[in-house]
Scaffold this motif. Structure first.
Motif, PDB file in Angstrom:
ATOM      1  N   VAL A 493       0.830  -1.198   0.000  1.00 29.03           N
ATOM      2  CA  VAL A 493       0.000   0.000   0.000  1.00 29.03           C
ATOM      3  C   VAL A 493       0.867   1.251   0.000  1.00 29.03           C
ATOM      4  CG1 VAL A 493      -1.653   1.337   1.369  1.00 29.03           C
ATOM      5  CG2 VAL A 493      -1.982  -1.121   1.082  1.00 29.03           C
ATOM      6  N   HIS A 494       1.899   1.269   0.836  1.00 29.67           N
ATOM      7  CA  HIS A 494       2.781   2.437   0.913  1.00 29.67           C
ATOM      8  C   HIS A 494       3.440   2.720  -0.428  1.00 29.67           C
ATOM      9  CE1 HIS A 494       5.754   5.255   2.476  1.00 29.67           C
ATOM     10  NE2 HIS A 494       6.701   4.531   1.885  1.00 29.67           N
ATOM     11  N   ARG A 495       3.973   1.691  -1.066  1.00 30.80           N
ATOM     12  CA  ARG A 495       4.657   1.885  -2.349  1.00 30.80           C
ATOM     13  C   ARG A 495       3.677   2.321  -3.438  1.00 30.80           C
ATOM     14  NH1 ARG A 495       9.788  -0.524  -3.827  1.00 30.80           N
ATOM     15  NH2 ARG A 495      10.990  -0.978  -1.946  1.00 30.80           N
ATOM     16  N   ALA A 496       2.488   1.710  -3.457  1.00 33.33           N
ATOM     17  CA  ALA A 496       1.507   2.045  -4.489  1.00 33.33           C
ATOM     18  C   ALA A 496       1.065   3.497  -4.375  1.00 33.33           C
ATOM     19  CB  ALA A 496       0.308   1.111  -4.380  1.00 33.33           C
ATOM     20  N   VAL A 497       0.798   3.970  -3.160  1.00 37.19           N
ATOM     21  CA  VAL A 497       0.357   5.352  -2.981  1.00 37.19           C
ATOM     22  C   VAL A 497       1.496   6.325  -3.290  1.00 37.19           C
ATOM     23  CG1 VAL A 497      -0.490   7.017  -1.284  1.00 37.19           C
ATOM     24  CG2 VAL A 497      -1.450   4.723  -1.352  1.00 37.19           C
ATOM     25  N   GLN A 498       2.707   5.935  -2.999  1.00 39.77           N
ATOM     26  CA  GLN A 498       3.846   6.782  -3.361  1.00 39.77           C
ATOM     27  C   GLN A 498       3.962   6.926  -4.878  1.00 39.77           C
ATOM     28  OE1 GLN A 498       7.852   5.257  -2.504  1.00 39.77           O
ATOM     29  NE2 GLN A 498       8.372   7.261  -1.619  1.00 39.77           N
ATOM     30  N   LEU A 499       3.764   5.825  -5.592  1.00 37.21           N
ATOM     31  CA  LEU A 499       3.764   5.885  -7.055  1.00 37.21           C
ATOM     32  C   LEU A 499       2.637   6.784  -7.565  1.00 37.21           C
ATOM     33  CD1 LEU A 499       4.372   2.109  -7.819  1.00 37.21           C
ATOM     34  CD2 LEU A 499       5.890   3.960  -8.541  1.00 37.21           C
ATOM     35  N   LEU A 500       1.445   6.620  -6.995  1.00 42.78           N
ATOM     36  CA  LEU A 500       0.269   7.375  -7.435  1.00 42.78           C
ATOM     37  C   LEU A 500       0.438   8.868  -7.220  1.00 42.78           C
ATOM     38  CD1 LEU A 500      -2.828   7.414  -8.249  1.00 42.78           C
ATOM     39  CD2 LEU A 500      -3.296   7.210  -5.796  1.00 42.78           C
ATOM     40  N   THR A 501       0.951   9.248  -6.053  1.00 45.88           N
ATOM     41  CA  THR A 501       0.954  10.658  -5.669  1.00 45.88           C
ATOM     42  C   THR A 501       2.246  11.394  -5.994  1.00 45.88           C
ATOM     43  OG1 THR A 501       1.720  10.097  -3.437  1.00 45.88           O
ATOM     44  CG2 THR A 501      -0.662  10.192  -3.808  1.00 45.88           C
ATOM     45  N   ASP A 502       3.344  10.664  -6.206  1.00 38.66           N
ATOM     46  CA  ASP A 502       4.629  11.343  -6.381  1.00 38.66           C
ATOM     47  C   ASP A 502       5.423  10.836  -7.586  1.00 38.66           C
ATOM     48  OD1 ASP A 502       6.886  13.047  -5.570  1.00 38.66           O
ATOM     49  OD2 ASP A 502       7.847  11.149  -5.051  1.00 38.66           O
ATOM     50  N   SER A 503       5.797   9.567  -7.575  1.00 40.21           N
ATOM     51  CA  SER A 503       6.769   9.077  -8.560  1.00 40.21           C
ATOM     52  C   SER A 503       6.269   9.194  -9.991  1.00 40.21           C
ATOM     53  CB  SER A 503       7.125   7.617  -8.248  1.00 40.21           C
ATOM     54  OG  SER A 503       7.660   7.486  -6.958  1.00 40.21           O
ATOM     55  N   ILE A 504       5.062   8.723 -10.270  1.00 41.98           N
ATOM     56  CA  ILE A 504       4.563   8.740 -11.653  1.00 41.98           C
ATOM     57  C   ILE A 504       4.291  10.170 -12.113  1.00 41.98           C
ATOM     58  CG2 ILE A 504       2.625   8.057 -13.117  1.00 41.98           C
ATOM     59  CD1 ILE A 504       2.586   5.385 -11.641  1.00 41.98           C
ATOM     60  N   PRO A 505       3.633  11.032 -11.316  1.00 38.92           N
ATOM     61  CA  PRO A 505       3.466  12.424 -11.780  1.00 38.92           C
ATOM     62  C   PRO A 505       4.798  13.141 -12.004  1.00 38.92           C
ATOM     63  CG  PRO A 505       1.974  11.957  -9.964  1.00 38.92           C
ATOM     64  CD  PRO A 505       2.903  10.792 -10.068  1.00 38.92           C
ATOM     65  N   ARG A 506       5.770  12.886 -11.126  1.00 39.18           N
ATOM     66  CA  ARG A 506       7.045  13.601 -11.230  1.00 39.18           C
ATOM     67  C   ARG A 506       7.895  13.077 -12.386  1.00 39.18           C
ATOM     68  NH1 ARG A 506      11.283  11.772  -8.707  1.00 39.18           N
ATOM     69  NH2 ARG A 506       9.981  10.726  -7.151  1.00 39.18           N
ATOM     70  N   ALA A 507       8.002  11.762 -12.536  1.00 39.78           N
ATOM     71  CA  ALA A 507       8.907  11.190 -13.531  1.00 39.78           C
ATOM     72  C   ALA A 507       8.290  11.111 -14.924  1.00 39.78           C
ATOM     73  CB  ALA A 507       9.353   9.806 -13.076  1.00 39.78           C
ATOM     74  N   LEU A 508       6.977  10.912 -15.001  1.00 43.02           N
ATOM     75  CA  LEU A 508       6.340  10.666 -16.300  1.00 43.02           C
ATOM     76  C   LEU A 508       5.323  11.726 -16.689  1.00 43.02           C
ATOM     77  CD1 LEU A 508       5.742   6.826 -15.852  1.00 43.02           C
ATOM     78  CD2 LEU A 508       7.629   7.942 -17.050  1.00 43.02           C
ATOM     79  N   SER A 509       5.107  12.696 -15.822  1.00 43.91           N
ATOM     80  CA  SER A 509       4.146  13.786 -16.088  1.00 43.91           C
ATOM     81  C   SER A 509       2.730  13.267 -16.332  1.00 43.91           C
ATOM     82  CB  SER A 509       4.612  14.634 -17.290  1.00 43.91           C
ATOM     83  OG  SER A 509       5.865  15.225 -17.014  1.00 43.91           O
ATOM     84  N   ILE A 510       2.397  12.168 -15.668  1.00 44.74           N
ATOM     85  CA  ILE A 510       1.030  11.647 -15.706  1.00 44.74           C
ATOM     86  C   ILE A 510       0.398  11.983 -14.362  1.00 44.74           C
ATOM     87  CG2 ILE A 510      -0.440   9.617 -15.931  1.00 44.74           C
ATOM     88  CD1 ILE A 510       1.776   8.281 -17.537  1.00 44.74           C
ATOM     89  N   PRO A 511      -0.587  12.864 -14.319  1.00 37.99           N
ATOM     90  CA  PRO A 511      -1.155  13.276 -13.036  1.00 37.99           C
ATOM     91  C   PRO A 511      -1.885  12.135 -12.338  1.00 37.99           C
ATOM     92  CG  PRO A 511      -2.410  14.197 -14.863  1.00 37.99           C
ATOM     93  CD  PRO A 511      -1.201  13.559 -15.468  1.00 37.99           C
ATOM     94  N   SER A 512      -2.059  12.290 -11.030  1.00 36.14           N
ATOM     95  CA  SER A 512      -2.682  11.244 -10.220  1.00 36.14           C
ATOM     96  C   SER A 512      -4.088  10.910 -10.693  1.00 36.14           C
ATOM     97  CB  SER A 512      -2.720  11.674  -8.752  1.00 36.14           C
ATOM     98  OG  SER A 512      -1.416  11.833  -8.237  1.00 36.14           O
ATOM     99  N   GLU A 513      -4.827  11.923 -11.157  1.00 34.61           N
ATOM    100  CA  GLU A 513      -6.213  11.663 -11.584  1.00 34.61           C
ATOM    101  C   GLU A 513      -6.280  10.841 -12.862  1.00 34.61           C
ATOM    102  OE1 GLU A 513      -5.300  16.066 -12.549  1.00 34.61           O
ATOM    103  OE2 GLU A 513      -4.962  14.655 -10.891  1.00 34.61           O
ATOM    104  N   GLN A 514      -5.148  10.662 -13.563  1.00 41.93           N
ATOM    105  CA  GLN A 514      -5.119   9.814 -14.757  1.00 41.93           C
ATOM    106  C   GLN A 514      -4.452   8.464 -14.490  1.00 41.93           C
ATOM    107  OE1 GLN A 514      -3.485  11.887 -18.146  1.00 41.93           O
ATOM    108  NE2 GLN A 514      -4.727  13.711 -17.796  1.00 41.93           N
ATOM    109  N   THR A 515      -4.310   8.142 -13.235  1.00 45.02           N
ATOM    110  CA  THR A 515      -3.689   6.878 -12.835  1.00 45.02           C
ATOM    111  C   THR A 515      -4.670   6.101 -11.976  1.00 45.02           C
ATOM    112  OG1 THR A 515      -1.506   7.928 -12.839  1.00 45.02           O
ATOM    113  CG2 THR A 515      -1.713   5.841 -11.655  1.00 45.02           C
ATOM    114  N   VAL A 516      -4.707   4.798 -12.145  1.00 41.13           N
ATOM    115  CA  VAL A 516      -5.617   3.957 -11.378  1.00 41.13           C
ATOM    116  C   VAL A 516      -4.828   2.893 -10.626  1.00 41.13           C
ATOM    117  CG1 VAL A 516      -6.005   2.292 -13.253  1.00 41.13           C
ATOM    118  CG2 VAL A 516      -7.780   2.626 -11.515  1.00 41.13           C
ATOM    119  N   LEU A 517      -5.306   2.555  -9.448  1.00 39.46           N
ATOM    120  CA  LEU A 517      -4.777   1.433  -8.673  1.00 39.46           C
ATOM    121  C   LEU A 517      -5.693   0.238  -8.895  1.00 39.46           C
ATOM    122  CD1 LEU A 517      -4.230   3.435  -5.374  1.00 39.46           C
ATOM    123  CD2 LEU A 517      -2.382   2.555  -6.803  1.00 39.46           C
TER     124      LEU A 517
END
Length: 677
Positions: A493-517
């Motif tokens: 859970v910790h890693r997934a939320v970190q990806l959702l809120t930080d890593s993917i938006p920062r590294a790939l410019s895909i905002p959290s609202e365009q990402t699904v868990l």
């Protein structure tokens, strides 16, 4: 009472006895079913109807309280059992098993509260309610029928002393329908006089009739289809001077006048018949061949050619293969045919429309399946007989059709309509009972076109390998696929939320609202509840002032089984909870409807079907092993368009599922129905 542990005879002998006891009932009932003895409740309008409902609710609440059941079940009881629910529950307390969420132990306690010592495990009313409940539970797992022995064993596990007698009583009562199916001869059998083995299946009446209706509808389309014929070449003066009644169409024959042209030339007739577009002349082989030759790929050309000559066509392929049904839509519309396409979701509708060539005559002829079957009919009005006025219907996401929805679809098609069913056979089946598309493929009852268009990029390569049972690493130079390990659900859970809120938006410019868990289930240390709670705390913390929700929350509204609508909470008031749907439009849920709403940062793979997101994070907790199949992994990983992260705490279970467990088995009757018909 004989318990399973004290069973006086081996299971095989008891099963044989059950079959013998049912033989007479099977001969009597056959495949025709029992007559419906129920009569519709009298209609009451205005204030008297409200008063009757309140009286019914009060009466049911009184009976529920007398049996020790919660009064909150009263609305469900009236909805399921009718306004006479109170009297029915007094006469048959086990009828409460028909209500959502009620289990056998709850019903037994309720019966003891009403009947006292008379509520024994061998009560015929209990056994009959249990059979229906068992088959309903099987339907929730995707089965449209169950083998007789399985139902008998389940009754025995519920301490029913005489399963055979209970089943026979249910069949005579008409609640369940029996069927016998021939099985393949065992390997090495060479005796021509030997009777093939058979199995006895039991099915709820509604599901049995749906599969019979579905089989009849498929046979009807195949038998009533008539391909068009090429027009004869005119000669002499006729060739030089075409008649006023016909204009040259794509194949040289008379082209049908479009509804718009007809309205322009004859406004009076258009006003008189707004819902009856003219039936076009069916194009012949030459016209279809010309349309196929213009299709953009070999697979698209094959699909167009196959649709030209058959009333029922199956098309299989992955995400990239959706361009081929789009090519068929364009070709059929260009031939002047009345054509329509239906998708499972609004997102699927929009993505299919984007695949049409610019200026295509098929533009505007795509909608969702729900709009097609249950909508207002503004875009596609029904014909006088209630059927859809179509020459060609293309249905995408066809594996998601359960048998009841598929039967409704077939009933809406007029004789001679071409039906093209397209879908990815590797994905999840319907949320409801049956495996309609898979059974049709297995039955080989009609032509099938397998796409040769591969899905693109590292994600497509990974998913394609999973589809054939191989989980192999892929080259992902731009981080299209990332695998992360976690030691347990909490870390996942910790890693997934970190990806959702930080890593993917920062590294790939895909905002959290365009990402699904995506995760296998709702419960557990890394189920949707845990993931959604963590995502909300990070992305949209709040007190949950509208029944547990705050403005800005991502949610999923599920108005029916298999229908899941992503949305965002706007606000709430006395009218209810106001949502903005991801597919466009707004929706207000009553407080009762809002009580069934779920947060939507994290969803299950079944909730995600029919949609894709720019990025997907698939979470596989350590307790997921029992839920993973190749089919589930294929569907979950395939929800990602540009980036896929896998947070992996399931150990070797993932690779084992992909290699060894294709899909959870479903018992259905459609193949045998098609064989019989």
């Amino acid at each position: 009472m004989t318990t399973p542990e004290e069973s006086p005879a081996p299971a095989a002998e008891q099963h044989a006895g059950t079959v013998a006891a049912l033989a007479e009932a099977i001969r009597a009932v056959g495949k025709s079913g029992a007559d419906d003895q129920s009569a519709p409740a009298p209609r009451a309008d205005g204030p008297s109807a409200d008063a009757q409902r309140r009286a019914a609710l009060d009466a049911v609440a009184e009976v529920l309280a007398a049996g020790g059941a919660p009064a909150q079940l009263a609305p469900a009881a009236v909805a399921e059992l009718g306004e006479g629910a109170a009297e029915l529950l007094r006469e048959d307390p086990w009828a409460v098993l028909a209500l959502p969420g009620v289990r056998p132990e709850h019903a037994d306690g309720f019966a003891r509260g009403l009947l006292g010592a008379e509520a024994g495990p061998g009560d015929p009313r209990r056994a009959q309610a249990l059979v229906a409940w068992l088959l309903e539970q099987a339907a929730l797992r995707g089965h449209s029928a169950q083998e007789l022995g399985e139902v008998s064993e389940a009754l025995r596990a519920q301490h029913v002393p005489d399963p055979a007698g209970a089943l026979q009583a249910v069949l005579v009562d008409g609640r369940v329908m029996p069927f016998q199916e021939e099985l393949p001869m065992p390997p090495g059998s060479h005796d021509e006089d030997e009777e093939p083995p058979v199995r006895t299946l039991l099915a709820l009446e509604r599901l049995a009739l749906a599969e019979e209706s579905l089989g009849e509808g498929l046979v009807r389309l195949l038998s009533t289809f008539t391909p068009g014929e090429d027009a004869e070449e005119p000669s002499g003066e006729a060739a030089a001077e075409p008649s006023d009644e016909a204009a040259d169409g794509p194949s040289g024959e008379a082209a049908a006048e479009s509804p718009a042209e007809a309205a322009a030339e004859s406004p009076a007739e258009a006003v008189a018949e707004p819902a009856a577009p003219a039936v076009p002349v069916q194009p012949g082989p030459a016209a279809w061949e010309a349309a196929a030759a213009a299709a953009p790929s070999r697979s698209a050309q094959e699909l167009v050619r196959t649709a030209a000559g058959s009333g029922l066509v199956l098309h299989t392929g992955g995400e990239a293969a959706r361009a081929e049904p789009a090519a068929l839509l364009h070709a059929a519309a260009g031939l002047g045919l009345r054509v329509w396409a239906a998708t499972w979701t609004g997102q699927g509708r929009d993505s299919l429309a984007a695949l049409l060539p610019a200026g295509s005559p098929a533009a505007g002829r795509i909608g969702t399946l729900a709009e097609l079957l249950y909508g207002s009919g503004a875009e596609l009005p029904r014909a006088v007989d209630g059927t859809l006025p179509l020459d060609v219907l293309v249905v995408l996401d066809a594996p998601l059709l359960d048998v009841e929805t598929a039967a409704t679809l077939l009933e809406a098609l007029a004789d001679g309509t071409r039906l093209v069913l397209s879908g990815d056979p590797g994905g999840l089946w319907s949320a409801g009972p049956g495996r309609f598309f898979a059974d049709l493929l297995a039955a080989r009852a009609c032509p099938a076109v397998a796409s040769r268009t591969p899905d693109f990029g590292p994600i497509g390569e990974l998913v394609s390998g999973i589809g054939i049972g191989e989980l192999q690493p892929v080259d992902a130079p731009d981080k299209e696929v990332v695998i992360l390990t976690a030691k347990d659900g909490g870390e996942a859970v910790h890693r997934a939320v970190q990806l959702l809120t930080d890593s993917i938006p920062r590294a790939l410019s895909i905002p959290s609202e365009q990402t699904v868990l995506i995760t296998p289930g709702h419960a557990g240390p890394a189920g949707t509840r845990a993931l959604n709670a963590a995502a909300k705390a990070k992305l949209n913390p709040g007190p949950g002032r509208f029944g547990g929700f705050d403005p800005g929350d991502r949610v999923v509204h599920s108005p029916a089984l298999g229908v899941n609508l992503p949305a965002r909470v706007l606000d709430g008031d006395a009218a209810g909870l106001h949502l903005e749907l991801a597919d466009g439009g707004r929706l207000t849920l009553s407080p009762q409807q809002a009580g069934k709403l779920r947060h939507g940062w994290a969803v299950t793979a079944h909730q995600a079907v029919g949609r894709r997101w720019p990025a997907a994070i698939v979470v596989l907790p350590e307790d997921a092993a029992g839920q993973l199949t190749r089919q589930w992994v294929y569907a979950a990983f395939g929800r990602a368009e540009r980036h896929l992260s896998v947070v992996h705490a399931a150990g070797p279970a993932l690779a084992q599922a992909v290699a060894e467990r294709p899909a959870a088995a479903r018992t259905t009757r459609l193949r045998s129905v098609l064989t019989d018909q």
